[in-house]
Design a protein around this motif. Structure first.
Motif, PDB file in Angstrom:
ATOM      1  N   ALA A 105      -0.913   3.050  19.281  1.00 32.49           N
ATOM      2  CA  ALA A 105      -0.717   1.869  18.432  1.00 32.49           C
ATOM      3  C   ALA A 105      -1.837   1.757  17.409  1.00 32.49           C
ATOM      4  CB  ALA A 105      -0.644   0.608  19.287  1.00 32.49           C
ATOM      5  N   LEU A 106      -3.073   2.010  17.845  1.00 32.84           N
ATOM      6  CA  LEU A 106      -4.196   1.930  16.919  1.00 32.84           C
ATOM      7  C   LEU A 106      -4.062   2.949  15.797  1.00 32.84           C
ATOM      8  CD1 LEU A 106      -7.033   0.845  16.142  1.00 32.84           C
ATOM      9  CD2 LEU A 106      -7.968   2.720  17.507  1.00 32.84           C
ATOM     10  N   PHE A 107      -3.813   4.208  16.145  1.00 36.23           N
ATOM     11  CA  PHE A 107      -3.724   5.241  15.112  1.00 36.23           C
ATOM     12  C   PHE A 107      -2.530   5.000  14.187  1.00 36.23           C
ATOM     13  CE2 PHE A 107      -6.387   7.981  18.001  1.00 36.23           C
ATOM     14  CZ  PHE A 107      -7.456   8.076  17.122  1.00 36.23           C
ATOM     15  N   GLY A 108      -1.401   4.572  14.752  1.00 37.39           N
ATOM     16  CA  GLY A 108      -0.245   4.278  13.913  1.00 37.39           C
ATOM     17  C   GLY A 108      -0.514   3.124  12.969  1.00 37.39           C
ATOM     18  N   ALA A 109      -1.138   2.068  13.474  1.00 39.18           N
ATOM     19  CA  ALA A 109      -1.454   0.922  12.630  1.00 39.18           C
ATOM     20  C   ALA A 109      -2.494   1.281  11.571  1.00 39.18           C
ATOM     21  CB  ALA A 109      -1.943  -0.234  13.493  1.00 39.18           C
ATOM     22  N   CYS A 110      -3.472   2.120  11.932  1.00 40.91           N
ATOM     23  CA  CYS A 110      -4.475   2.554  10.958  1.00 40.91           C
ATOM     24  C   CYS A 110      -3.836   3.368   9.836  1.00 40.91           C
ATOM     25  CB  CYS A 110      -5.564   3.367  11.647  1.00 40.91           C
ATOM     26  SG  CYS A 110      -6.662   2.383  12.692  1.00 40.91           S
ATOM     27  N   PHE A 111      -2.861   4.200  10.186  1.00 41.25           N
ATOM     28  CA  PHE A 111      -2.104   4.938   9.174  1.00 41.25           C
ATOM     29  C   PHE A 111      -1.462   3.965   8.182  1.00 41.25           C
ATOM     30  CE2 PHE A 111       2.091   6.378   7.790  1.00 41.25           C
ATOM     31  CZ  PHE A 111       1.813   7.607   7.219  1.00 41.25           C
ATOM     32  N   LEU A 112      -0.849   2.908   8.699  1.00 41.37           N
ATOM     33  CA  LEU A 112      -0.162   1.942   7.844  1.00 41.37           C
ATOM     34  C   LEU A 112      -1.146   1.099   7.037  1.00 41.37           C
ATOM     35  CD1 LEU A 112       2.596   0.924  10.400  1.00 41.37           C
ATOM     36  CD2 LEU A 112       2.973   2.117   8.230  1.00 41.37           C
ATOM     37  N   MET A 113      -2.304   0.776   7.611  1.00 41.88           N
ATOM     38  CA  MET A 113      -3.289   0.000   6.859  1.00 41.88           C
ATOM     39  C   MET A 113      -3.811   0.787   5.668  1.00 41.88           C
ATOM     40  SD  MET A 113      -4.912  -2.852   6.505  1.00 41.88           S
ATOM     41  CE  MET A 113      -5.740  -3.926   7.692  1.00 41.88           C
ATOM     42  N   SER A 114      -4.063   2.073   5.850  1.00 37.42           N
ATOM     43  CA  SER A 114      -4.514   2.886   4.724  1.00 37.42           C
ATOM     44  C   SER A 114      -3.414   3.057   3.684  1.00 37.42           C
ATOM     45  CB  SER A 114      -4.993   4.254   5.217  1.00 37.42           C
ATOM     46  OG  SER A 114      -6.209   4.126   5.925  1.00 37.42           O
ATOM     47  N   ALA A 115      -2.162   3.192   4.142  1.00 33.69           N
ATOM     48  CA  ALA A 115      -1.047   3.244   3.197  1.00 33.69           C
ATOM     49  C   ALA A 115      -0.960   1.951   2.397  1.00 33.69           C
ATOM     50  CB  ALA A 115       0.259   3.496   3.950  1.00 33.69           C
ATOM     51  N   ALA A 116      -1.257   0.822   3.054  1.00 35.61           N
ATOM     52  CA  ALA A 116      -1.235  -0.467   2.367  1.00 35.61           C
ATOM     53  C   ALA A 116      -2.269  -0.529   1.251  1.00 35.61           C
ATOM     54  CB  ALA A 116      -1.478  -1.594   3.374  1.00 35.61           C
ATOM     55  N   HIS A 117      -3.392   0.180   1.418  1.00 38.60           N
ATOM     56  CA  HIS A 117      -4.458   0.179   0.413  1.00 38.60           C
ATOM     57  C   HIS A 117      -4.226   1.211  -0.698  1.00 38.60           C
ATOM     58  CE1 HIS A 117      -6.637  -2.192   3.418  1.00 38.60           C
ATOM     59  NE2 HIS A 117      -7.545  -2.450   2.509  1.00 38.60           N
ATOM     60  N   GLY A 118      -3.134   1.983  -0.613  1.00 42.32           N
ATOM     61  CA  GLY A 118      -2.921   3.073  -1.559  1.00 42.32           C
ATOM     62  C   GLY A 118      -2.938   2.633  -3.010  1.00 42.32           C
ATOM     63  N   ALA A 119      -2.169   1.606  -3.347  1.00 43.29           N
ATOM     64  CA  ALA A 119      -2.120   1.129  -4.727  1.00 43.29           C
ATOM     65  C   ALA A 119      -3.464   0.584  -5.167  1.00 43.29           C
ATOM     66  CB  ALA A 119      -1.032   0.059  -4.868  1.00 43.29           C
ATOM     67  N   ALA A 158       3.602  -5.320  -9.667  1.00 40.14           N
ATOM     68  CA  ALA A 158       3.699  -6.410  -8.694  1.00 40.14           C
ATOM     69  C   ALA A 158       4.402  -5.953  -7.419  1.00 40.14           C
ATOM     70  CB  ALA A 158       4.417  -7.604  -9.308  1.00 40.14           C
ATOM     71  N   TRP A 159       5.528  -5.259  -7.585  1.00 44.30           N
ATOM     72  CA  TRP A 159       6.279  -4.803  -6.408  1.00 44.30           C
ATOM     73  C   TRP A 159       5.560  -3.648  -5.714  1.00 44.30           C
ATOM     74  CZ3 TRP A 159       9.499  -7.670  -3.982  1.00 44.30           C
ATOM     75  CH2 TRP A 159      10.266  -8.617  -4.677  1.00 44.30           C
ATOM     76  N   THR A 160       4.787  -2.853  -6.472  1.00 39.91           N
ATOM     77  CA  THR A 160       4.015  -1.776  -5.855  1.00 39.91           C
ATOM     78  C   THR A 160       2.975  -2.342  -4.903  1.00 39.91           C
ATOM     79  OG1 THR A 160       4.336  -0.281  -7.744  1.00 39.91           O
ATOM     80  CG2 THR A 160       2.461   0.162  -6.310  1.00 39.91           C
ATOM     81  N   PHE A 161       2.266  -3.395  -5.330  1.00 40.71           N
ATOM     82  CA  PHE A 161       1.289  -4.017  -4.439  1.00 40.71           C
ATOM     83  C   PHE A 161       1.980  -4.761  -3.300  1.00 40.71           C
ATOM     84  CE2 PHE A 161      -1.840  -3.112  -7.691  1.00 40.71           C
ATOM     85  CZ  PHE A 161      -3.006  -2.943  -6.955  1.00 40.71           C
ATOM     86  N   THR A 162       3.150  -5.317  -3.552  1.00 37.11           N
ATOM     87  CA  THR A 162       3.894  -5.984  -2.485  1.00 37.11           C
ATOM     88  C   THR A 162       4.296  -4.987  -1.406  1.00 37.11           C
ATOM     89  OG1 THR A 162       4.732  -7.618  -4.044  1.00 37.11           O
ATOM     90  CG2 THR A 162       5.915  -7.404  -1.962  1.00 37.11           C
ATOM     91  N   LEU A 163       4.584  -3.756  -1.805  1.00 31.29           N
ATOM     92  CA  LEU A 163       4.889  -2.708  -0.828  1.00 31.29           C
ATOM     93  C   LEU A 163       3.698  -2.492   0.110  1.00 31.29           C
ATOM     94  CD1 LEU A 163       6.974  -0.628   0.100  1.00 31.29           C
ATOM     95  CD2 LEU A 163       6.008   0.979  -1.563  1.00 31.29           C
ATOM     96  N   GLY A 164       2.487  -2.660  -0.416  1.00 28.76           N
ATOM     97  CA  GLY A 164       1.310  -2.590   0.438  1.00 28.76           C
ATOM     98  C   GLY A 164       1.328  -3.663   1.514  1.00 28.76           C
ATOM     99  N   SER A 165       1.789  -4.857   1.157  1.00 28.97           N
ATOM    100  CA  SER A 165       1.922  -5.928   2.148  1.00 28.97           C
ATOM    101  C   SER A 165       2.932  -5.565   3.226  1.00 28.97           C
ATOM    102  CB  SER A 165       2.338  -7.232   1.462  1.00 28.97           C
ATOM    103  OG  SER A 165       1.322  -7.715   0.625  1.00 28.97           O
ATOM    104  N   VAL A 166       3.995  -4.874   2.833  1.00 29.26           N
ATOM    105  CA  VAL A 166       5.011  -4.447   3.799  1.00 29.26           C
ATOM    106  C   VAL A 166       4.414  -3.451   4.796  1.00 29.26           C
ATOM    107  CG1 VAL A 166       7.226  -3.257   4.075  1.00 29.26           C
ATOM    108  CG2 VAL A 166       6.904  -4.898   2.204  1.00 29.26           C
ATOM    109  N   PHE A 167       3.619  -2.500   4.295  1.00 32.51           N
ATOM    110  CA  PHE A 167       2.943  -1.553   5.188  1.00 32.51           C
ATOM    111  C   PHE A 167       2.039  -2.293   6.175  1.00 32.51           C
ATOM    112  CE2 PHE A 167       3.519   1.845   1.793  1.00 32.51           C
ATOM    113  CZ  PHE A 167       4.373   2.616   2.554  1.00 32.51           C
ATOM    114  N   ALA A 168       1.272  -3.259   5.676  1.00 33.59           N
ATOM    115  CA  ALA A 168       0.357  -4.009   6.542  1.00 33.59           C
ATOM    116  C   ALA A 168       1.117  -4.805   7.592  1.00 33.59           C
ATOM    117  CB  ALA A 168      -0.520  -4.932   5.697  1.00 33.59           C
TER     118      ALA A 168
END
Length: 386
Positions: free
Chosen positions: A204-218, A356-366
């Motif tokens: 769970a930690l590694f999977g969530a960390c993957f998604l948190m970094s994806a959220a910071h991509g933009a 705007a939607w690109t950064f919102t996609l980051g929220s979806v990852f988070a």
């Protein structure tokens, strides 16, 4: 910090290592934009940093364990990173910059998990003091991002190359000065790497960390471009980046007390909830300086608290001889694979669905990371850290 801990030599290494991030991440994209590269090419080039963070740390960690050496590899990585970066002075062609970026990223990504391992061995039972050393990396980031922002208001964009190359030279010098550390002979590990990795909370930690970094991509690829496109000058760009890192510094300083009061799971869930809010507000509130300031203050949670809690969990779950491999995997899965996915997706969505939607996609990852952590990491009784 005690007579046996090389506090300042470790601190200066972190200072220069993250000063490189402060110079490179916010401003190298502006340099590429000045060469008339489209958003997709910029995203591809910047994603090489994340791609190498997937491949390089695990390879070099395995090699260091086989050869029984960490700091010689750290020093080699610093020298070769500088060699790769020097290619940017020789060409502006996409192919040449691609080669230089790949070479630099492959070696630069090798160092941090090994240095983190050396740092924790030096700290020994005082692992809670990690933040007081790591905080100098945040100071280095601020010095670089503010200083280079000021320089860019008076000099041509290629000053980015000269400043960043100087910082890479500083990393090499500090890598030479950091002393090796030998693990305690009493450290004993009973669980295997694979058995530890299969635990639900670890997955769970590694999977969530993957998604948190994806959220910071933009954020890491396009935040500076977003601000400049909306009329903010480069001093403001550097100031907003610095504000986020100031919040990060504040969090690092209080994390030992926070960790004694709250579980790692709770800290991480709060960080993910803040990330959901942060990226949506950046995307839709870029026209408001107040909104941008509040969003950058959330960096204290979305990176500072998140990283401190995540690396503490990795250090606890992967002790002794597993430590370098656990930290390398953490870097590869999160900052590597997750960052690469987030950066590449943002490069393709930037010109199609808009900022705007690109950064919102980051929220979806988070949000996805929050749900994964909440459902798969169950606490059993009190769970505090160091």
């Amino acid at each position: 910090m005690g007579t046996t801990l090389p506090y300042w030599r470790l601190s200066f290494y972190y200072f220069f290592y993250f000063a490189f991030v402060g110079a490179f991440s916010p401003y190298f994209t502006l340099y590429l934009q000045s060469l008339q590269y489209p958003a997709t090419d910029i995203a591809i080039l910047m994603s090489l940093m994340q791609l190498m963070r997937v491949l390089s740390p695990n390879l070099w960690s395995w090699l260091s364990e086989r050869l029984g050496m960490r700091l010689p590899i750290v020093r080699l990585s610093a020298a070769m990173s500088l060699a790769g970066f020097s290619i940017f002075f020789m060409t502006q062609a996409f192919s040449g910059i691609f080669v230089g970026m790949a070479l630099m990223a492959f070696f630069w990504s090798a160092a941090l998990p090994l240095v983190e391992s050396v740092t924790f061995v030096h700290l020994g039972a005082q692992g809670h003091r990690y933040g007081s050393i790591r905080v100098w990396g945040s100071v280095g980031f601020i010095v670089a991002v503010l200083g280079l922002g000021l320089l860019l208001d008076h000099f041509a964009i290629d000053v980015v190359l000269w400043v960043t190359a100087s910082i890479l030279l500083g990393i090499l010098v500090c890598g030479i000065l950091v002393p090796e550390a030998k693990p305690s002979v009493s450290s004993h590990v009973t669980a295997s790497f694979g058995a530890t990795l299969r635990r639900p909370e670890v997955l769970a930690l590694f999977g969530a960390c993957f998604l948190m970094s994806a959220a910071h991509g933009a954020l890491y690829v396009f935040y500076s471009i977003l601000l400049v496109d909306h009329g903010y000058d480069k001093v403001v760009v550097g100031s907003l980046w610095s504000l986020g890192v100031l919040a990060e510094i504040g969090v690092f300083l209080v994390m030992p007390r926070v960790m004694r009061r709250y579980s790692l799971r709770t800290i991480l869930l709060v960080a993910f909830a803040c990330a959901v809010l942060r990226f949506a507000t950046i995307g839709w509130g870029v026209g408001s300086m107040l909104v941008l300031i509040l969003a950058q203050l959330l960096h204290g949670a979305t990176f500072g608290a998140y990283h401190a809690a995540a690396i503490a969990a990795v250090n606890k779950w992967f002790p002794g001889r597993l430590q370098s491999s656990g930290q390398a995997l953490y870097g590869s899965v999160s900052f590597g694979a997750g960052g690469m996915l987030g950066g590449l997706i943002s490069g393709y969505t930037w010109d199609t669905i808009g900022s705007a939607w690109t950064f919102t996609l980051g929220s979806v990852f988070a949000l996805a990371g929050f749900v994964w952590l909440a459902l798969s990491w169950r606490e059993h009784g009190p769970e505090r850290t160091i």
